[in-house]
Motif scaffolding. Structure first.
Motif, PDB file in Angstrom:
ATOM      1  N   GLN A  87      69.578  30.339 109.520  1.00  0.00           N
ATOM      2  CA  GLN A  87      69.099  28.586 109.419  1.00  0.00           C
ATOM      3  C   GLN A  87      68.703  28.158 110.492  1.00  0.00           C
ATOM      4  OE1 GLN A  87      69.792  25.451 106.041  1.00  0.00           O
ATOM      5  NE2 GLN A  87      71.821  26.157 106.833  1.00  0.00           N
ATOM      6  N   TRP A  88      67.616  27.419 110.457  1.00  0.00           N
ATOM      7  CA  TRP A  88      67.074  26.497 111.568  1.00  0.00           C
ATOM      8  C   TRP A  88      66.834  25.034 110.999  1.00  0.00           C
ATOM      9  CZ3 TRP A  88      66.809  24.107 115.594  1.00  0.00           C
ATOM     10  CH2 TRP A  88      65.324  23.620 116.431  1.00  0.00           C
ATOM     11  N   ALA A  89      67.779  24.287 111.208  1.00  0.00           N
ATOM     12  CA  ALA A  89      67.558  22.874 110.762  1.00  0.00           C
ATOM     13  C   ALA A  89      67.295  21.978 112.061  1.00  0.00           C
ATOM     14  CB  ALA A  89      68.634  22.416 109.925  1.00  0.00           C
ATOM     15  N   ASP A  90      66.207  21.232 111.985  1.00  0.00           N
ATOM     16  CA  ASP A  90      65.897  20.329 113.247  1.00  0.00           C
ATOM     17  C   ASP A  90      65.845  18.852 112.841  1.00  0.00           C
ATOM     18  OD1 ASP A  90      65.421  19.896 115.686  1.00  0.00           O
ATOM     19  OD2 ASP A  90      62.787  20.294 115.424  1.00  0.00           O
ATOM     20  N   GLY A  91      66.782  18.128 113.693  1.00  0.00           N
ATOM     21  CA  GLY A  91      66.775  16.590 113.405  1.00  0.00           C
ATOM     22  C   GLY A  91      65.845  15.853 113.976  1.00  0.00           C
ATOM     23  N   SER A  92      65.918  14.626 113.863  1.00  0.00           N
ATOM     24  CA  SER A  92      65.298  13.795 114.685  1.00  0.00           C
ATOM     25  C   SER A  92      66.104  12.703 115.178  1.00  0.00           C
ATOM     26  CB  SER A  92      64.019  13.051 114.042  1.00  0.00           C
ATOM     27  OG  SER A  92      63.198  12.391 115.090  1.00  0.00           O
ATOM     28  N   ALA A  93      66.976  13.031 116.262  1.00  0.00           N
ATOM     29  CA  ALA A  93      68.064  12.144 116.751  1.00  0.00           C
ATOM     30  C   ALA A  93      67.909  11.110 117.649  1.00  0.00           C
ATOM     31  CB  ALA A  93      69.346  13.046 117.359  1.00  0.00           C
ATOM     32  N   TYR A  94      66.656  11.164 118.275  1.00  0.00           N
ATOM     33  CA  TYR A  94      66.259  10.070 119.255  1.00  0.00           C
ATOM     34  C   TYR A  94      65.226   9.059 118.424  1.00  0.00           C
ATOM     35  CZ  TYR A  94      68.127  13.179 122.569  1.00  0.00           C
ATOM     36  OH  TYR A  94      69.216  14.142 123.118  1.00  0.00           O
ATOM     37  N   VAL A  95      65.607   7.917 117.682  1.00  0.00           N
ATOM     38  CA  VAL A  95      64.796   7.342 116.817  1.00  0.00           C
ATOM     39  C   VAL A  95      63.722   6.657 117.794  1.00  0.00           C
ATOM     40  CG1 VAL A  95      64.690   5.243 115.209  1.00  0.00           C
ATOM     41  CG2 VAL A  95      66.766   6.726 115.560  1.00  0.00           C
ATOM     42  N   MET A 119      65.691  14.955 108.993  1.00  0.00           N
ATOM     43  CA  MET A 119      66.056  16.610 109.311  1.00  0.00           C
ATOM     44  C   MET A 119      64.968  17.446 108.440  1.00  0.00           C
ATOM     45  SD  MET A 119      69.483  18.440 109.209  1.00  0.00           S
ATOM     46  CE  MET A 119      70.350  17.717 110.886  1.00  0.00           C
ATOM     47  N   TYR A 120      64.456  18.665 109.016  1.00  0.00           N
ATOM     48  CA  TYR A 120      63.587  19.421 108.016  1.00  0.00           C
ATOM     49  C   TYR A 120      64.117  20.840 108.374  1.00  0.00           C
ATOM     50  CZ  TYR A 120      60.885  21.285 112.268  1.00  0.00           C
ATOM     51  OH  TYR A 120      60.662  22.237 113.377  1.00  0.00           O
ATOM     52  N   GLN A 121      64.037  21.529 107.310  1.00  0.00           N
ATOM     53  CA  GLN A 121      64.426  22.947 107.541  1.00  0.00           C
ATOM     54  C   GLN A 121      63.241  23.874 107.948  1.00  0.00           C
ATOM     55  OE1 GLN A 121      65.716  24.812 104.007  1.00  0.00           O
ATOM     56  NE2 GLN A 121      67.472  25.674 104.921  1.00  0.00           N
ATOM     57  N   GLY A 122      63.301  24.418 109.347  1.00  0.00           N
ATOM     58  CA  GLY A 122      62.296  25.237 109.830  1.00  0.00           C
ATOM     59  C   GLY A 122      62.232  26.651 109.587  1.00  0.00           C
ATOM     60  N   PHE A 194      56.861  20.042 106.370  1.00  0.00           N
ATOM     61  CA  PHE A 194      56.255  21.041 107.135  1.00  0.00           C
ATOM     62  C   PHE A 194      56.137  22.332 106.956  1.00  0.00           C
ATOM     63  CE2 PHE A 194      58.594  17.811 109.797  1.00  0.00           C
ATOM     64  CZ  PHE A 194      57.313  16.932 110.445  1.00  0.00           C
ATOM     65  N   PHE A 195      55.063  23.001 106.871  1.00  0.00           N
ATOM     66  CA  PHE A 195      55.121  24.492 106.795  1.00  0.00           C
ATOM     67  C   PHE A 195      54.425  25.079 108.005  1.00  0.00           C
ATOM     68  CE2 PHE A 195      54.511  28.962 105.656  1.00  0.00           C
ATOM     69  CZ  PHE A 195      55.954  29.333 105.331  1.00  0.00           C
ATOM     70  N   GLN A 196      52.965  25.203 107.804  1.00  0.00           N
ATOM     71  CA  GLN A 196      52.009  25.584 108.705  1.00  0.00           C
ATOM     72  C   GLN A 196      52.070  24.866 110.155  1.00  0.00           C
ATOM     73  OE1 GLN A 196      48.290  25.390 106.519  1.00  0.00           O
ATOM     74  NE2 GLN A 196      48.609  27.454 105.716  1.00  0.00           N
TER      75      GLN A 196
END
Length: 345
Positions: A87-95, A119-122, A194-196
């Protein structure tokens, strides 16, 4: 402790122990074969209780120069520490980063963004190595780099509390979360994420245990600048511990709210971004700490001038991402990549 994965012709590579100064390395083969295990990073994560101590002892012996059969450490021969992950989950912690993107298109940031992380799952099946080229069929897709920090966790129970989330963090890395900005709007407009527009990411040559950072790892944040060098010119050095609205424990808690996380899960911080005492940050050329992606520069140009002028990456462009300690020593090694045209397999 510092660990890397050497390319060896297999999907998961060979686990290496790397010296603190990143000059030497040694395979962890003997430790794993004695336990009848495969010497890979994922195996190390799965059997951490068994291998952590012997790996640490090998690491100290390597630093003491008492290992007989070490070899020079060559980042060009490295896979990302986990060449593939469950699993690779990317957050966006820097608002600040999120706020910039929305402000440029005239949208206000929802109040919930300050209390509930994005957060999205990459895709995690095919990470690229830290010195591998970034290959695309077209450079008209808005190719961008995104400098980030990431953690690798052990098992995390569903609904983890802060103590459990902090305890789960085993290793830290840097990330180039490659984005195709030109494809993002149409994808998000479909309402399905997101995907492509989010192709394979690359991680630093080395993953390190939090203790390697000493006092620069506290409050579940890395308090050091992330240095971006774009086409051999300084681009950014924002501090990863500044303006991080959600720390890594909070990101792990968010990811595990409705599901357990398996050992080897990677959680990203999102693009490191500092306000620098202004509404939207300042470039290095203007005396600020700069940025960790091209999109932020373009957003500021849009806000200030009505339209962006800085182009996204094209074939031949290069990016280097690195983090140094206060003595000027590289901690994770550098991600160094060039964008090239994909020629097919």
């Amino acid at each position: 402790m510092k660990l890397a994965t050497k390319k060896n012709g297999t999907r998961d590579g060979l686990l290496m122990v790397v010296s603190r100064d990143l000059s030497r390395c040694v395979p962890a083969t003997e430790i794993f074969h004695a336990l009848h295990l495969s010497p890979t990073m994922q195996t190390a994560m799965d059997h951490w209780q068994q291998v952590e101590l012997p790996l640490s002892e090998l690491y100290e012996a390597l630093n003491d120069q008492s290992v007989e059969h070490s070899e020079p450490f060559e980042p060009v021969n490295c896979e990302s520490p986990l060449p593939r992950a469950y699993q690779w989950a990317d957050g966006s912690a820097y608002v600040n980063h999120v706020e910039l993107v929305r402000k440029a298109r005239g949208a206000e940031i929802p109040e919930s963004f300050w209390s509930d992380p994005l957060m999205y799952q990459g895709g995690s099946d095919s990470f690229i190595g830290p010195r591998d080229d970034i290959e695309f069929a077209s450079d008209e897709w808005g190719i961008d780099f995104e400098g980030e920090v990431a953690v690798i966790t052990g098992d995390v129970p569903m609904g983890a509390n802060r103590e459990q989330a902090e305890a789960s963090i085993r290793l830290l890395m840097l990330v180039n979360d490659v984005s195709l900005r030109g494809l993002i709007p149409a994808e998000l407009a479909k309402g399905f994420g997101f995907f492509q527009s989010k192709p394979s990411s690359a991680f630093s040559p080395v993953a390190v245990t939090p203790d390697e950072l000493g006092q620069d790892w506290h409050q579940s944040k890395v308090h050091l600048p992330l240095i971006s060098t774009y086409n051999n010119e300084p681009f950014g050095c924002p501090n990863a511990g500044v303006d991080m609205t959600f720390d890594f424990a909070q990101l792990v808690m968010h990811a595990s709210k409705t599901r357990p996380l398996s050992t080897g899960t990677i959680i990203g911080s999102g693009t490191v971004s500092n306000k620098q005492g202004t509404d939207h940050g300042t470039s290095i050329q203007e005396g600020g700490v700069g940025y960790s992606c091209i999109a932020e520069v373009r957003m500021i140009e849009t806000i200030r001038d009505g339209q962006p002028k800085t182009r996204f990456m094209t074939f031949g462009d290069s990016i280097k991402l690195e983090m140094l300690n206060w003595e000027g020593q590289s901690i994770f090694g550098a991600i160094e990549q060039q964008v090239i045209k994909y020629q097919g397999s």
